[in-house]
Motif scaffolding. Structure first.
Motif, short mmCIF file in Angstrom:
data_model
loop_
_atom_site.label_atom_id
_atom_site.label_comp_id
_atom_site.label_asym_id
_atom_site.label_seq_id
_atom_site.Cartn_x
_atom_site.Cartn_y
_atom_site.Cartn_z
N VAL A 78 -3.86 -23.71 -67.60
CA VAL A 78 -2.81 -22.71 -67.75
C VAL A 78 -1.77 -23.27 -68.70
O VAL A 78 -1.20 -24.34 -68.44
CB VAL A 78 -2.17 -22.37 -66.38
N ASN A 79 -1.50 -22.62 -69.79
CA ASN A 79 -0.63 -23.16 -70.83
C ASN A 79 0.40 -22.11 -71.22
O ASN A 79 0.41 -21.62 -72.34
CB ASN A 79 -1.48 -23.60 -72.03
N ALA A 80 1.30 -21.81 -70.27
CA ALA A 80 2.34 -20.82 -70.57
C ALA A 80 3.42 -21.46 -71.41
O ALA A 80 3.82 -22.60 -71.17
CB ALA A 80 2.94 -20.30 -69.27
N THR A 81 3.90 -20.76 -72.41
CA THR A 81 4.97 -21.28 -73.27
C THR A 81 6.27 -21.38 -72.50
O THR A 81 6.99 -22.38 -72.56
CB THR A 81 5.15 -20.38 -74.50
N THR A 82 6.59 -20.35 -71.74
CA THR A 82 7.79 -20.34 -70.90
C THR A 82 7.43 -19.71 -69.56
O THR A 82 6.44 -18.98 -69.45
CB THR A 82 8.95 -19.55 -71.54
N LEU A 83 8.24 -20.00 -68.57
CA LEU A 83 8.09 -19.38 -67.26
C LEU A 83 9.45 -18.83 -66.87
O LEU A 83 10.40 -19.59 -66.63
CB LEU A 83 7.60 -20.40 -66.22
N GLN A 84 9.53 -17.47 -66.90
CA GLN A 84 10.79 -16.78 -66.66
C GLN A 84 11.89 -17.31 -67.58
O GLN A 84 13.04 -17.51 -67.19
CB GLN A 84 11.23 -16.89 -65.20
N GLY A 85 11.52 -17.61 -68.82
CA GLY A 85 12.49 -18.04 -69.81
C GLY A 85 12.76 -19.52 -69.85
O GLY A 85 13.49 -20.00 -70.72
N TYR A 86 12.18 -20.30 -68.93
CA TYR A 86 12.41 -21.75 -68.90
C TYR A 86 11.34 -22.48 -69.70
O TYR A 86 10.15 -22.17 -69.61
CB TYR A 86 12.40 -22.26 -67.45
N GLU A 87 11.77 -23.48 -70.49
CA GLU A 87 10.86 -24.28 -71.27
C GLU A 87 10.17 -25.31 -70.36
O GLU A 87 10.67 -25.63 -69.27
CB GLU A 87 11.62 -25.02 -72.37
N PRO A 88 9.03 -25.87 -70.78
CA PRO A 88 8.34 -26.89 -69.97
C PRO A 88 9.25 -28.08 -69.63
O PRO A 88 9.13 -28.69 -68.57
CB PRO A 88 7.16 -27.31 -70.86
N SER A 89 10.17 -28.42 -70.55
CA SER A 89 11.05 -29.58 -70.29
C SER A 89 12.03 -29.33 -69.15
O SER A 89 12.67 -30.27 -68.67
CB SER A 89 11.82 -29.94 -71.57
N ASP A 90 12.15 -28.07 -68.76
CA ASP A 90 13.05 -27.75 -67.65
C ASP A 90 12.43 -28.04 -66.30
O ASP A 90 13.11 -27.95 -65.27
CB ASP A 90 13.47 -26.27 -67.71
#
Length: 290
Positions: free
Chosen positions: A75-87
């Protein structure tokens, strides 16, 4: 017996024409609904249903995908509900820069309390530290140590001890000595009547007369001291640092003194006073540092 009701309808938006037939049992229970429509509309609906198997997945398939037991999917979503992976926290991450729940430490890793900042403190259970150190705080027990010391010092300051005298010329009959050992103060009360002539030893260390006896205390001036009580009358450890003197209350020319060897002396500076009568009645007090 089966009863039925029929409804014919036309939907203007879709252009759909059909009929609905409802079948009822004898007790009035609706046992079946039948919708009659054109073959083309029926085929369109049937095709959509067939497409659903290829377009959507059921709950069981979705659960298997999310569990990903075989690790076949990524699963490689760019954002999750607007949050970046670094969040988000990553797997097997560490919090080495955060304090653990129990973070007592022999080092100052988590910051020391200072006069300006809150922080970690180390308890010091002594009263011997001679300099300020960041992060060190006095243990509560030392408050009791200080309280006890203050109470003891206060008690000592208020304490006066009577000293037994055993010196020359029955000094204990005329003199009382009390000392405050905490303040190193001595209080001497001297009371004696009939002091007229030759009352003191006039002999020096060689047993030679310094003041020939009888020697008048009143009526004649004395060139030197008359010793009411010789050295050691006041024990040496309680003798004054230097000689203390006090004038006779009825004649200021007559002076009584205690010297640094513990002797009690008297002299008449100008010879005033009468030789007759019962002599002097002395009552003298001295307060001095020993």
């Amino acid at each position: 017996m089966v009863d039925y009701k029929t409804r014919i309808f036309y939907e203007n938006e879709t252009g759909m024409l059909g009929a609905e037939v409802k079948l009822y049992a004898e007790d009035g229970e609706n046992i079946e609904n039948i919708i009659i429509t054109s073959e083309s509309k029926f085929r369109e609906i049937a095709d959509r249903i067939l497409e659903m198997d290829d377009t959507y997945i059921d709950m069981e398939e979705l659960t298997q995908v999310l569990v990903n037991a075989s690790n076949q999917l990524q699963v490689n979503a760019t954002t999750l509900q607007g949050y970046e992976p670094s969040d988000f926290a990553r797997a097997l991450h560490s919090h080495s820069n955060y304090a653990q729940t129990n973070h007592s430490s022999p080092s100052d890793s988590y910051g020391k309390g200072t006069s300006n900042n809150y922080g970690h403190n180390k308890l010091v259970n002594n009263l011997t530290s001679n300099a300020y150190v960041d992060g060190e705080a006095l243990a509560a027990y030392q408050g009791k140590v200080l309280s006890d010391a203050i109470a003891t010092a206060k008690s000592d300051i208020m304490k006066w001890t009577a000293i037994t005298l055993s010196g020359h010329n029955n000094v204990s009959d005329y003199c009382a000595l009390r000392v405050n050992q905490s303040l190193r103060l001595a209080h001497v009360v001297y009371g004696r009547s009939g002091v007229l002539k030759g009352v003191g030893s006039s002999k020096n260390d060689n047993n030679t007369d310094q003041n020939p006896s009888p020697y008048w205390v009143v009526g004649e001036a004395t060139n030197g001291l008359i010793y009411l009580h010789k050295n050691g009358a006041i024990p040496s450890e309680y003798a004054p640092v230097s000689k203390v003197s006090s004038a006779y209350r009825l004649n200021s020319n007559i002076v009584v003194s205690i010297d640094d060897a513990g002797a009690i002396c008297i002299n008449n500076n100008n010879g005033s006073g009468s030789k007759s009568g019962n002599g002097l009645s002395l009552y003298m007090q001295f307060l001095y540092k020993y």
